[in-house]
Scaffold this motif. Structure first.
Motif, short mmCIF file in Angstrom:
data_model
loop_
_atom_site.label_atom_id
_atom_site.label_comp_id
_atom_site.label_asym_id
_atom_site.label_seq_id
_atom_site.Cartn_x
_atom_site.Cartn_y
_atom_site.Cartn_z
N LEU A 1 -7.09 -26.32 0.52
CA LEU A 1 -8.04 -25.61 -0.35
C LEU A 1 -7.34 -24.93 -1.54
O LEU A 1 -7.97 -24.21 -2.31
CB LEU A 1 -8.81 -24.56 0.47
N GLY A 2 -6.04 -25.14 -1.65
CA GLY A 2 -5.31 -24.63 -2.81
C GLY A 2 -4.54 -23.34 -2.60
O GLY A 2 -3.98 -22.79 -3.54
N ALA A 3 -4.51 -22.86 -1.37
CA ALA A 3 -3.78 -21.63 -1.07
C ALA A 3 -2.31 -21.94 -0.78
O ALA A 3 -1.94 -23.09 -0.55
CB ALA A 3 -4.41 -20.91 0.11
N THR A 4 -1.51 -20.89 -0.79
CA THR A 4 -0.11 -21.02 -0.40
C THR A 4 0.16 -20.02 0.72
O THR A 4 0.72 -18.94 0.48
CB THR A 4 0.83 -20.74 -1.60
N PRO A 5 -0.26 -20.32 1.95
CA PRO A 5 -0.06 -19.38 3.04
C PRO A 5 1.42 -19.27 3.41
O PRO A 5 2.13 -20.27 3.46
CB PRO A 5 -0.87 -19.97 4.19
N VAL A 6 1.87 -18.04 3.64
CA VAL A 6 3.26 -17.79 4.01
C VAL A 6 3.29 -16.95 5.27
O VAL A 6 2.56 -15.95 5.37
CB VAL A 6 4.01 -17.06 2.86
N GLU A 7 4.11 -17.34 6.22
CA GLU A 7 4.23 -16.58 7.46
C GLU A 7 5.28 -15.50 7.32
O GLU A 7 6.45 -15.78 7.02
CB GLU A 7 4.57 -17.51 8.62
N GLY A 8 4.89 -14.26 7.51
CA GLY A 8 5.81 -13.14 7.50
C GLY A 8 6.19 -12.76 8.92
O GLY A 8 5.96 -13.51 9.87
N GLY A 9 6.75 -11.58 9.07
CA GLY A 9 7.17 -11.13 10.40
C GLY A 9 6.02 -10.90 11.36
O GLY A 9 6.13 -11.13 12.56
N ARG A 10 4.87 -10.45 10.83
CA ARG A 10 3.71 -10.14 11.67
C ARG A 10 2.46 -10.93 11.30
O ARG A 10 1.61 -11.17 12.16
CB ARG A 10 3.38 -8.64 11.57
N PHE A 11 2.31 -11.29 10.04
CA PHE A 11 1.05 -11.87 9.57
C PHE A 11 1.28 -13.14 8.77
O PHE A 11 2.37 -13.39 8.25
CB PHE A 11 0.31 -10.86 8.68
N ILE A 12 0.20 -13.93 8.68
CA ILE A 12 0.13 -14.99 7.69
C ILE A 12 -0.40 -14.33 6.41
O ILE A 12 -1.41 -13.62 6.45
CB ILE A 12 -0.83 -16.11 8.14
N HIS A 13 0.27 -14.56 5.31
CA HIS A 13 -0.17 -13.97 4.05
C HIS A 13 -0.79 -15.05 3.18
O HIS A 13 -0.16 -16.05 2.85
CB HIS A 13 1.01 -13.32 3.32
N LEU A 14 -2.06 -14.86 2.85
CA LEU A 14 -2.79 -15.79 2.01
C LEU A 14 -2.66 -15.31 0.57
O LEU A 14 -3.05 -14.19 0.24
CB LEU A 14 -4.25 -15.83 2.44
N LYS A 15 -2.12 -16.18 -0.28
CA LYS A 15 -1.78 -15.70 -1.61
C LYS A 15 -1.74 -16.85 -2.60
O LYS A 15 -1.86 -18.01 -2.22
CB LYS A 15 -0.43 -15.00 -1.58
N ASP A 16 -1.51 -16.50 -3.83
CA ASP A 16 -1.43 -17.47 -4.91
C ASP A 16 -0.08 -18.19 -4.89
O ASP A 16 0.80 -17.86 -4.08
CB ASP A 16 -1.60 -16.76 -6.26
N GLN A 17 0.08 -19.14 -5.80
CA GLN A 17 1.34 -19.89 -5.85
C GLN A 17 2.39 -19.10 -6.64
O GLN A 17 2.87 -19.51 -7.68
CB GLN A 17 1.11 -21.27 -6.48
N CYS A 18 2.72 -17.95 -6.10
CA CYS A 18 3.79 -17.12 -6.62
C CYS A 18 4.60 -16.69 -5.41
O CYS A 18 4.14 -16.81 -4.28
CB CYS A 18 3.25 -15.91 -7.37
#
Length: 273
Positions: free
Chosen positions: A174-191
């Protein structure tokens, strides 16, 4: 020791400068004081919000720039650079350069996958303060600050690993760039943290040409990989719960033997003093 160079320290917070379990930075207080005395800038580069970082900066005695929400925006004190870069906007006492779309974009996207993955995740905008307290271990007040997102959205995953992989793929499609951190998945832009770090380093090199600027980056999680790989001196901080982040770089990778803020201080001591 770095000779004839002007270092800037870019640091993750949770699990790096802040202890993973109790969010304390007491083990780094002496090093923070040492860096301040040496006039070496410490730039938080974190998944945390502006509200959270402002409070932490006050407690830590930091007064320079900071990067929030996994590289979504950088905040500069108004007097930090002699010439204001293009594209800045005034936000309170700061100048802000945003690299990402507003949070509302991601809240709409999560609505579109809610039926497919119902009951398998929850995210900050749909959680109570008490639920965020439970998920983060933060106090009520600190949880309120963590919920003041401007650009991205943290997601607590409740399903299994296989379901999570499908979820991440659906978000990516869907165009997101999800990133897994220490506790959460972070849904964010392509930055990412690297882009924001590189932007600030470019400004410093352009406006203070008399210095040989170098970047030191410290982090403990997968959302730190881009920042670590892009830094002149990448430093991995050992974690009590996560494996060390893996990345490719032609530069020597420094890895702490201690965890969290103790490891943070350990590595900076060997690099700078």
């Amino acid at each position: 020791m770095l000779i004839e160079q002007k270092p800037v320290i870019f640091t993750d917070l949770d699990g790096t400068l802040l202890d993973h379990h109790d969010y304390s930075f007491s083990a780094a207080q002496k090093m923070l004081a040492k860096l301040a005395s040496a006039q070496i800038s410490v730039v938080p580069n974190t998944s945390k919000t502006r509200a959270e970082v402002e409070l932490l900066r006050d407690k830590m005695g930091l007064s320079g720039p900071f990067i929030v929400e996994n590289g979504a925006a950088i905040y500069l004190p108004k007097s930090f650079l002699p010439i204001e870069p293009d594209g800045m906007e005034q936000i309170g006492d700061y100048l802000r350069f945003a690299f990402a779309a507003p949070r509302e974009k991601w809240l709409k996207l999560l609505l579109s996958v809610d039926t497919q993955f119902k009951g398998l995740f929850r995210h900050f905008a749909a959680m109570t303060v008490e639920q965020v307290c439970e998920a983060t271990g933060l106090s009520f007040t600190d949880s309120e600050l963590a919920m003041q997102r401007e650009f991205g959205e943290p997601i607590e995953w409740l399903g299994n690993e296989q379901q999570k992989n499908l979820f991440l793929q659906a978000l990516t499609d869907l165009g997101a760039t999800p990133v897994e951190g220490g506790r959460f998945i972070h849904l964010k832009d392509q930055c990412d943290k690297a882009h924001a770090m590189n932007w600030l380093m470019a400004q410093l090199k352009r406006q203070f040409v008399q210095h040989n600027w170098v970047s030191i980056a410290l982090g403990d999680g997968q959302n730190d990989v881009a920042m670590l790989a892009a830094a002149d001196y990448p430093v991995r901080i050992a974690s009590p719960v996560n494996t060390l982040p893996e990345f490719k770089t032609h530069k020597p990778i420094i890895t702490s033997t201690l965890t969290g803020p103790a490891g943070w201080s350990e590595c900076l001591e060997s690099l700078l003093f």
